[in-house]
Design a protein around this motif. Structure first.
Motif, PDB file in Angstrom:
ATOM      1  N   CYS A 102       0.827  -1.216   0.000  1.00 60.45           N
ATOM      2  CA  CYS A 102       0.000   0.000   0.000  1.00 60.45           C
ATOM      3  C   CYS A 102       0.859   1.263   0.000  1.00 60.45           C
ATOM      4  CB  CYS A 102      -0.932   0.009   1.202  1.00 60.45           C
ATOM      5  SG  CYS A 102      -2.275  -1.170   1.050  1.00 60.45           S
ATOM      6  N   ILE A 160       2.362   1.663  -3.493  1.00 57.86           N
ATOM      7  CA  ILE A 160       1.383   2.159  -4.455  1.00 57.86           C
ATOM      8  C   ILE A 160       1.102   3.643  -4.221  1.00 57.86           C
ATOM      9  CG2 ILE A 160      -1.047   1.996  -5.139  1.00 57.86           C
ATOM     10  CD1 ILE A 160      -0.803  -1.041  -4.660  1.00 57.86           C
ATOM     11  N   THR A 186       4.130   5.684  -5.376  1.00 60.48           N
ATOM     12  CA  THR A 186       4.196   5.710  -6.829  1.00 60.48           C
ATOM     13  C   THR A 186       3.153   6.672  -7.392  1.00 60.48           C
ATOM     14  OG1 THR A 186       4.976   3.437  -6.891  1.00 60.48           O
ATOM     15  CG2 THR A 186       4.037   4.307  -8.909  1.00 60.48           C
ATOM     16  N   SER A 187       1.961   6.656  -6.810  1.00 59.02           N
ATOM     17  CA  SER A 187       0.918   7.581  -7.255  1.00 59.02           C
ATOM     18  C   SER A 187       1.339   9.025  -7.005  1.00 59.02           C
ATOM     19  CB  SER A 187      -0.390   7.295  -6.527  1.00 59.02           C
ATOM     20  OG  SER A 187      -0.817   6.002  -6.803  1.00 59.02           O
ATOM     21  N   ASN A 220       9.526   0.874  -6.995  1.00 62.53           N
ATOM     22  CA  ASN A 220       8.861  -0.350  -6.565  1.00 62.53           C
ATOM     23  C   ASN A 220       9.828  -1.529  -6.493  1.00 62.53           C
ATOM     24  OD1 ASN A 220       6.243   0.531  -6.045  1.00 62.53           O
ATOM     25  ND2 ASN A 220       5.806   0.615  -8.226  1.00 62.53           N
TER      26      ASN A 220
END
Length: 113
Positions: A79, A82, A85-86, A110
């Motif tokens: 989580c 992610i 990365t967002s 990642n």
């Protein structure tokens, strides 16, 4: 210290009350059967709560806690990866002359995480 064993169970049990609402939203979007998003006359999501609770009881009964603990840790790490990365993608769009740079940065992040 003595507090180290406390966070994994807390992380596992805190989202349980939110599952019926999540099922409701997913059913509204057509990603789950409509029966899981049905609201009764009192405003409760009984069907979603029963399915979520049954799934939790099944997992807790069949999977050793050590494995659940590892899965929780891996899920939290995933989580964060992610979300980061967002954030990278939203904060910095790829320049017009190198459109793959953000994808490359996200892949490297990642892989390192």
């Amino acid at each position: 210290g003595g507090g180290a064993p406390c966070p994994p169970p807390a992380v596992a049990f805190v989202p349980i009350p939110a599952h019926p609402r999540l099922f409701h939203a997913l059913a509204q979007d057509g990603l789950l059967p409509p029966s899981l998003g049905r609201v009764d006359a009192r405003g409760n999501l009984a069907q979603g709560a029963l399915v979520s609770g049954a799934a939790m009881v099944l997992v807790a009964s069949l999977v050793p806690f050590a494995r659940l603990d590892d899965a929780i840790g891996g899920g939290v790490l995933l989580c964060y990866a992610i979300a980061d990365t967002s954030l990278l993608t939203l904060r910095r769009a790829s320049p017009p002359d190198d459109p793959g740079r953000v994808r490359l940065l996200a892949a490297v992040f990642n892989a390192v995480a």
